[in-house]
Design a protein around this motif. Structure first.
Motif, PDB file in Angstrom:
ATOM      1  N   LYS A 132      15.785  11.468  36.213  1.00 52.72           N
ATOM      2  CA  LYS A 132      14.588  10.897  36.822  1.00 52.72           C
ATOM      3  C   LYS A 132      13.646  12.042  37.125  1.00 52.72           C
ATOM      4  O   LYS A 132      14.064  13.083  37.638  1.00 52.72           O
ATOM      5  N   ALA A 133      12.377  11.831  36.801  1.00 58.68           N
ATOM      6  CA  ALA A 133      11.382  12.870  37.057  1.00 58.68           C
ATOM      7  C   ALA A 133      10.103  12.248  37.588  1.00 58.68           C
ATOM      8  O   ALA A 133       9.721  11.139  37.200  1.00 58.68           O
ATOM      9  N   HIS A 134       9.478  12.979  38.474  1.00 58.70           N
ATOM     10  CA  HIS A 134       8.169  12.636  39.004  1.00 58.70           C
ATOM     11  C   HIS A 134       7.266  13.777  38.541  1.00 58.70           C
ATOM     12  O   HIS A 134       7.488  14.939  38.910  1.00 58.70           O
ATOM     13  N   ALA A 135       6.288  13.465  37.707  1.00 51.66           N
ATOM     14  CA  ALA A 135       5.465  14.509  37.092  1.00 51.66           C
ATOM     15  C   ALA A 135       3.983  14.281  37.357  1.00 51.66           C
ATOM     16  O   ALA A 135       3.510  13.142  37.339  1.00 51.66           O
ATOM     17  N   LYS A 136       3.284  15.379  37.609  1.00 50.65           N
ATOM     18  CA  LYS A 136       1.823  15.350  37.679  1.00 50.65           C
ATOM     19  C   LYS A 136       1.322  16.149  36.493  1.00 50.65           C
ATOM     20  O   LYS A 136       1.740  17.294  36.279  1.00 50.65           O
ATOM     21  N   ILE A 137       0.423  15.518  35.738  1.00 51.28           N
ATOM     22  CA  ILE A 137      -0.053  16.111  34.502  1.00 51.28           C
ATOM     23  C   ILE A 137      -1.576  16.129  34.513  1.00 51.28           C
ATOM     24  O   ILE A 137      -2.216  15.090  34.730  1.00 51.28           O
ATOM     25  N   ALA A 138      -2.156  17.297  34.283  1.00 50.16           N
ATOM     26  CA  ALA A 138      -3.608  17.414  34.175  1.00 50.16           C
ATOM     27  C   ALA A 138      -4.015  17.096  32.741  1.00 50.16           C
ATOM     28  O   ALA A 138      -3.399  17.591  31.791  1.00 50.16           O
ATOM     29  N   VAL A 139      -5.019  16.249  32.615  1.00 48.15           N
ATOM     30  CA  VAL A 139      -5.551  15.873  31.304  1.00 48.15           C
ATOM     31  C   VAL A 139      -7.061  16.053  31.334  1.00 48.15           C
ATOM     32  O   VAL A 139      -7.691  16.029  32.392  1.00 48.15           O
ATOM     33  N   GLU A 140      -7.637  16.248  30.162  1.00 47.93           N
ATOM     34  CA  GLU A 140      -9.087  16.439  30.089  1.00 47.93           C
ATOM     35  C   GLU A 140      -9.850  15.169  30.437  1.00 47.93           C
ATOM     36  O   GLU A 140     -10.893  15.215  31.064  1.00 47.93           O
ATOM     37  N   ASN A 141      -9.321  14.021  29.989  1.00 49.62           N
ATOM     38  CA  ASN A 141     -10.010  12.760  30.265  1.00 49.62           C
ATOM     39  C   ASN A 141      -8.995  11.627  30.371  1.00 49.62           C
ATOM     40  O   ASN A 141      -7.864  11.742  29.921  1.00 49.62           O
ATOM     41  N   SER A 142      -9.423  10.544  30.951  1.00 50.24           N
ATOM     42  CA  SER A 142      -8.506   9.430  31.213  1.00 50.24           C
ATOM     43  C   SER A 142      -8.036   8.744  29.933  1.00 50.24           C
ATOM     44  O   SER A 142      -6.993   8.091  29.936  1.00 50.24           O
TER      45      SER A 142
END
Length: 165
Positions: A132-142
Motif C-alpha cells: 500500500k502506498a500513498h503518493a504525491k506526484i507533481a504534474v505539469e497539468n491536470s
C-alpha cells in the motif's frame, strides 16, 4: 531566510527528537515539515527547517555534530514553484520491484514523485501481503493525471489506484 533539509539516521534512543528540536529552537529556526520513524531499531527522519541566514551556519554545525547520529544537511532557498500535485493511493499484491515499476511509470509519464509513504499489510481474507502506498506526484497539468493513472494500472491486474481529492 534559508530552508535547511536534514536527514537523520542512527540507533534509536530516547531524546533524539528533543535534541534536534532544541538545537532548532536555540537558533530561532522554525520546524516546517518532518517525517520521523523507528524502523528495525533505527531512528530515521527527514526534517525541513526555516531559519534566518544569520543563524543557519551555526545551526547546521550543531546538528551535524550530534553524537551517534548520521546527519546529512542541505541548505537551500524555499521552493516557490506552484506545481500541480495529485495524491494517489496505490494497492497491489506485494512483490519485489513494485516501487521500481511504479516510479518508472510516473517518470515516463512526466510526473515527479514528491512524496511516497508505503507499507506492507496482510490481506484480510487471505493473509497475503499487500503493498500500500500513498503518493504525491507533481504534474505539469491536470490532463496528465488520467494518463498517469491508466499507465499505473497497466503494471498488473491486481494494482488499484485511487485518486484522493
Amino acid at each position: 531566510m534559508r530552508h535547511v533539509v536534514i536527514s537523520i539516521l542512527g540507533k534509536d534512543r530516547p531524546g533524539i527528537v528533543e535534541n534536534l528540536a532544541g538545537i532548532v529552537k536555540d537558533h530561532h529556526g522554525n520546524w516546517q515539515t518532518s517525517s520521523l520513524r523507528h524502523m528495525s531499531d533505527i531512528f530515521a527522519g527527514i526534517v525541513e527547517i526555516a531559519v534566518s541566514d544569520e543563524h543557519a551556519e551555526k545551526m547546521v554545525a550543531e546538528l551535524t555534530a550530534i553524537d551517534n547520529l548520521n546527519v546529512q544537511v542541505e541548505v537551500s532557498q524555499p521552493n516557490e514553484r506552484a506545481d500541480n500535485v495529485v495524491t494517489l493511493d496505490v494497492t497491489a499484491n506485494d512483490r519485489p520491484s513494485i516501487v521500481a515499476e511504479i516510479s518508472a511509470i510516473i517518470h515516463k509519464n512526466g510526473g515527479n514523485l514528491v512524496k511516497l509513504v508505503s507499507t506492507q499489510v496482510s490481506a484480510a481474507d487471505s493473509a497475503q501481503l499487500l503493498f500500500k502506498a500513498h503518493a504525491k506526484i507533481a504534474v505539469e497539468n491536470s490532463e496528465q493525471v488520467d494518463v498517469l493513472v491508466e499507465a499505473l494500472e497497466t503494471i498488473s491486474d491486481d494494482l488499484m489506484v485511487d485518486i484522493e481529492t
